[in-house]
Design an enzyme around this catalytic site. Structure first.
Site, PDB file in Angstrom:
ATOM      1  N   GLU A   1      -1.674  23.172 -54.341  1.00 55.58           N
ATOM      2  CA  GLU A   1      -2.820  23.472 -54.969  1.00 55.58           C
ATOM      3  C   GLU A   1      -3.807  23.667 -53.732  1.00 55.58           C
ATOM      4  OE1 GLU A   1      -4.063  20.382 -57.506  1.00 55.58           O
ATOM      5  OE2 GLU A   1      -2.180  20.397 -58.652  1.00 55.58           O
TER       6      GLU A   1
ATOM      7  N   GLY B   1      24.647   7.671 -34.907  1.00 55.27           N
ATOM      8  CA  GLY B   1      24.880   6.881 -34.087  1.00 55.27           C
ATOM      9  C   GLY B   1      24.792   7.278 -32.813  1.00 55.27           C
TER      10      GLY B   1
ATOM     11  N   CYS C   1      21.491   6.356 -28.412  1.00 57.71           N
ATOM     12  CA  CYS C   1      19.977   6.560 -28.429  1.00 57.71           C
ATOM     13  C   CYS C   1      19.366   6.010 -29.629  1.00 57.71           C
ATOM     14  CB  CYS C   1      19.508   7.849 -28.192  1.00 57.71           C
ATOM     15  SG  CYS C   1      20.053   8.319 -26.362  1.00 57.71           S
TER      16      CYS C   1
HETATM   17  N1  LIG Z   1       0.294  21.386 -59.493  1.00 57.54           N
HETATM   18  C1  LIG Z   1       1.072  21.780 -58.461  1.00 57.54           C
HETATM   19  O1  LIG Z   1       0.824  21.657 -57.497  1.00 57.54           O
HETATM   20  C2  LIG Z   1       2.593  21.925 -58.683  1.00 57.54           C
HETATM   21  C3  LIG Z   1       3.278  22.378 -57.718  1.00 57.54           C
HETATM   22  C4  LIG Z   1       4.696  22.663 -57.926  1.00 57.54           C
HETATM   23  C5  LIG Z   1       5.398  22.195 -59.155  1.00 57.54           C
HETATM   24  N2  LIG Z   1       4.543  21.861 -60.111  1.00 57.54           N
HETATM   25  C6  LIG Z   1       5.087  21.444 -61.673  1.00 57.54           C
HETATM   26  O2  LIG Z   1       4.710  22.391 -62.530  1.00 57.54           O
HETATM   27  C7  LIG Z   1       4.675  21.899 -63.719  1.00 57.54           C
HETATM   28  C8  LIG Z   1       3.148  22.309 -64.174  1.00 57.54           C
HETATM   29  O3  LIG Z   1       2.233  21.653 -63.383  1.00 57.54           O
HETATM   30  P1  LIG Z   1       0.846  21.501 -63.597  1.00 57.54           P
HETATM   31  O4  LIG Z   1       0.069  21.174 -62.473  1.00 57.54           O
HETATM   32  O5  LIG Z   1       0.389  23.209 -63.680  1.00 57.54           O
HETATM   33  O6  LIG Z   1       0.721  21.061 -64.817  1.00 57.54           O
HETATM   34  P2  LIG Z   1      -0.864  21.068 -65.847  1.00 57.54           P
HETATM   35  O7  LIG Z   1      -1.073  19.679 -66.462  1.00 57.54           O
HETATM   36  O8  LIG Z   1      -2.174  21.528 -65.087  1.00 57.54           O
HETATM   37  O9  LIG Z   1      -0.706  22.258 -66.981  1.00 57.54           O
HETATM   38  C9  LIG Z   1       0.105  21.915 -68.063  1.00 57.54           C
HETATM   39  C10 LIG Z   1      -0.130  22.719 -69.181  1.00 57.54           C
HETATM   40  O10 LIG Z   1       0.677  22.987 -70.095  1.00 57.54           O
HETATM   41  C11 LIG Z   1      -0.067  22.792 -71.443  1.00 57.54           C
HETATM   42  N3  LIG Z   1       0.810  22.678 -72.384  1.00 57.54           N
HETATM   43  C12 LIG Z   1       1.228  21.304 -72.704  1.00 57.54           C
HETATM   44  N4  LIG Z   1       1.958  21.574 -73.687  1.00 57.54           N
HETATM   45  C13 LIG Z   1       2.094  23.079 -74.245  1.00 57.54           C
HETATM   46  C14 LIG Z   1       2.799  23.558 -75.184  1.00 57.54           C
HETATM   47  N5  LIG Z   1       3.423  23.073 -76.197  1.00 57.54           N
HETATM   48  N6  LIG Z   1       2.654  24.923 -75.213  1.00 57.54           N
HETATM   49  C15 LIG Z   1       1.758  25.618 -74.355  1.00 57.54           C
HETATM   50  N7  LIG Z   1       1.148  24.842 -73.391  1.00 57.54           N
HETATM   51  C16 LIG Z   1       1.273  23.529 -73.234  1.00 57.54           C
HETATM   52  C17 LIG Z   1      -1.257  21.977 -71.098  1.00 57.54           C
HETATM   53  O11 LIG Z   1      -2.144  22.111 -71.817  1.00 57.54           O
HETATM   54  C18 LIG Z   1      -1.644  22.455 -69.863  1.00 57.54           C
HETATM   55  O12 LIG Z   1      -2.532  23.199 -69.750  1.00 57.54           O
HETATM   56  C19 LIG Z   1       4.876  20.254 -63.464  1.00 57.54           C
HETATM   57  O13 LIG Z   1       6.531  20.188 -63.946  1.00 57.54           O
HETATM   58  C20 LIG Z   1       4.555  19.995 -62.052  1.00 57.54           C
HETATM   59  O14 LIG Z   1       5.294  18.821 -61.571  1.00 57.54           O
HETATM   60  C21 LIG Z   1       3.282  21.548 -59.803  1.00 57.54           C
END
Ligand SMILES: NC(=O)c1ccc[n+]([C@@H]2O[C@H](COP(=O)([O-])OP(=O)(O)OC[C@H]3O[C@@H](n4cnc5c(N)ncnc54)[C@H](O)[C@@H]3O)[C@@H](O)[C@H]2O)c1
Length: 438
Positions: free
Chosen positions: A158, A267, A270
């Site tokens: 992010e 191992g 060091c």
């Molecule tokens: N945020 C990061 O920096 C990041 C980086 C790498 C991986 N991830 C992974 O990516 C995935 C998503 O993360 P995120 O941060 O974007 O999550 P988030 O919570 O910001 O977004 C998830 C979205 O999915 C929507 N949602 C839930 N149920 C739904 C459905 N049935 N149909 C359609 N939409 C639905 C929610 O309303 C929400 O907008 C997670 O598994 C996270 O671990 C996140």
């Protein structure tokens, strides 16, 4: 391509903006009405530098729309990417309910559409998750040839997510059996990573899922490491910002793939000694550093797991290939294989050792003391040639690589090799092969 993206959070919104900026037609899907509304107005539903501009421009080019109607989204596209959240359950376990729901919706929509659809899971999920979600929700679509499934972990951060999407630090795609996805997906979606534009790595689902966890665990370990060095440094009146900056200057050993392969416990003269000294210093100055304090016990656990593997073979003859702590040295100080030899001797094994770098007559000082104190009978166990060392039977603990051609003529079907060091050619031998941690 025509792509639907399920979940318009941090990952989904960035993915939508970036793919549409490459000319793909994107349909975003979310259960959240307001996010869908914002998207349809070209407004980013999250704060992420550069994303507003991408969404606005895609909207103007009519390459982007959003909906809450999953069936409509699947019908209008040829590929769906699942980016919904995978939060922690109260127990700490991974909650896959949103992925399951969406996978089920996509399966229904594929059935109704009755034409081929690619499904790409991007949410972070533990190894085995893609398999279980496919078995539970998408099996009919896959078995009838209407769907193929890929796991494609996300590595963006992010706040730099748009830049990270454009030039990812890593791109890995998992297919069911590790076979290469169709060329158009490799080019248009999975793409390349790094400044050199290296093509995405292709592995199987489980491996792709594990890579994401390995990366995040490593990042957490790095942060914890720097913080612990910082805490000890402060106590000793040292600026650890300077220390860590200089640590990063060593690009050969510190910031590099060195020491990043599973295999032998560490191992030598060091690492164990210096970890012990640092943790002792921290303890006596009242600084608690759990990560560093537990390095030696983790290493010890690793050695124990090797001993368990050896015992599980049921063999009573044991051959150790390489006694010193690494190849091309005769340094025996804190060598894990000295521990292995001692344990096996103490448990009644017939032990034979082969180490061409070791000349007992030439050992001096602390190195000689290891033998005099810990293994006075070593001379009897050391074999001068590989044929005598191997014998006709036994568990062979291959701790160091040497010449496979020298080994080959003497290996029988009764040998059971445990590859401790990632010597993959051992798999070509007529013996049993077992990797230590792979
Ligand atoms: N945020 C990061 O920096 C990041 C980086 C790498 C991986 N991830 C992974 O990516 C995935 C998503 O993360 P995120 O941060 O974007 O999550 P988030 O919570 O910001 O977004 C998830 C979205 O999915 C929507 N949602 C839930 N149920 C739904 C459905 N049935 N149909 C359609 N939409 C639905 C929610 O309303 C929400 O907008 C997670 O598994 C996270 O671990 C996140």
């Amino acid at each position: 391509m025509r792509i639907s993206i399920f979940g318009l959070g941090y990952v989904g919104a960035v993915t939508a903006g970036c793919l549409s900026s490459r000319g793909h037609y994107v349909v975003g899907v979310d259960v959240h009405e307001q996010k869908v509304g914002d998207f349809n107005n070209g407004i980013a539903p999250i704060v992420e530098p550069g994303l507003d501009e991408l969404l606005k421009s895609a909207k103007e080019k009519e390459l982007l729309r959003a909906t809450t109607d999953y069936a409509d989204a699947v019908k209008d596209t040829e590929l769906s990417i699942i980016c919904v959240g995978t939060p922690s359950a109260p127990s700490g376990a991974l909650d896959l309910q949103y992925v399951r729901t969406v996978a089920g919706q996509i399966a229904d929509a594929i059935k109704a559409k009755n034409s081929h659809h690619h499904v790409v899971l991007r949410s972070t999920m533990l190894p085995g998750s893609t398999r279980s979600i496919v078995d539970e929700k998408l099996k009919d679509a896959v078995d009838s040839g209407l769907a193929d499934i890929f796991y494609y972990p996300e590595f963006l951060r992010e706040s730099t997510a748009v830049k990270d999407f454009e030039v990812p630090s890593l791109a890995v795609v998992g297919s069911v059996d590790g076979s290469r996805p169709p060329e158009n997906l490799m080019n248009d979606l999975f793409g390349t990573y790094g400044e050199q534009g290296t093509p995405a790595c292709v592995v199987n689902w489980n491996t792709a899922e594990m890579i994401k966890y390995a990366c995040n665990a490593f990042h957490a370990a790095k942060i914890t490491f720097a913080n612990e060095i910082g805490r000890v440094g402060k106590q000793l009146d040292i600026d650890s910002k300077v220390v860590m900056h200089m640590l990063c200057e060593d690009k050969r050993l510190n910031i590099s793939p060195y020491y990043m392969r599973p295999g032998n416990p560490f191992g030598g003269s060091c690492l164990p000694k210096d970890v012990r000294a640092l943790t002792d210093k921290a303890r006596t100055t009242g600084v608690h550093i759990p990560l560093l304090e537990n390095l030696l016990s983790s290493n010890e656990r690793h050695l124990q797991s090797l001993l368990s593997l050896i015992e599980a073979t049921g063999k009573r003859e044991a051959v150790i290939l390489g006694l010193s702590f690494k190849s091309n040295t005769d340094d025996l100080r804190e060598s894990p294989m000295v521990d292995v030899a001692q344990y096996l001797l103490g448990h009644g094994y017939d032990v034979r050792i082969y180490d061409p770098a070791l000349n007992l007559a030439a050992l001096v000082g602390a190195n000689k003391r290891v033998i005099d104190v810990r293994m006075p009978h070593l001379a009897k166990l050391l074999q001068g040639d590989i044929a005598t060392a191997l014998g006709k039977d036994g568990v062979v603990i291959a701790a160091q690589k040497s010449s496979i051609d020298d080994l080959k003529p003497h290996v029988t079907e009764n040998h059971h090799f445990i590859d401790v060091n990632g010597w993959t050619e051992l798999q070509e031998l007529p013996s049993n092969y077992e990797g230590f941690c792979w």
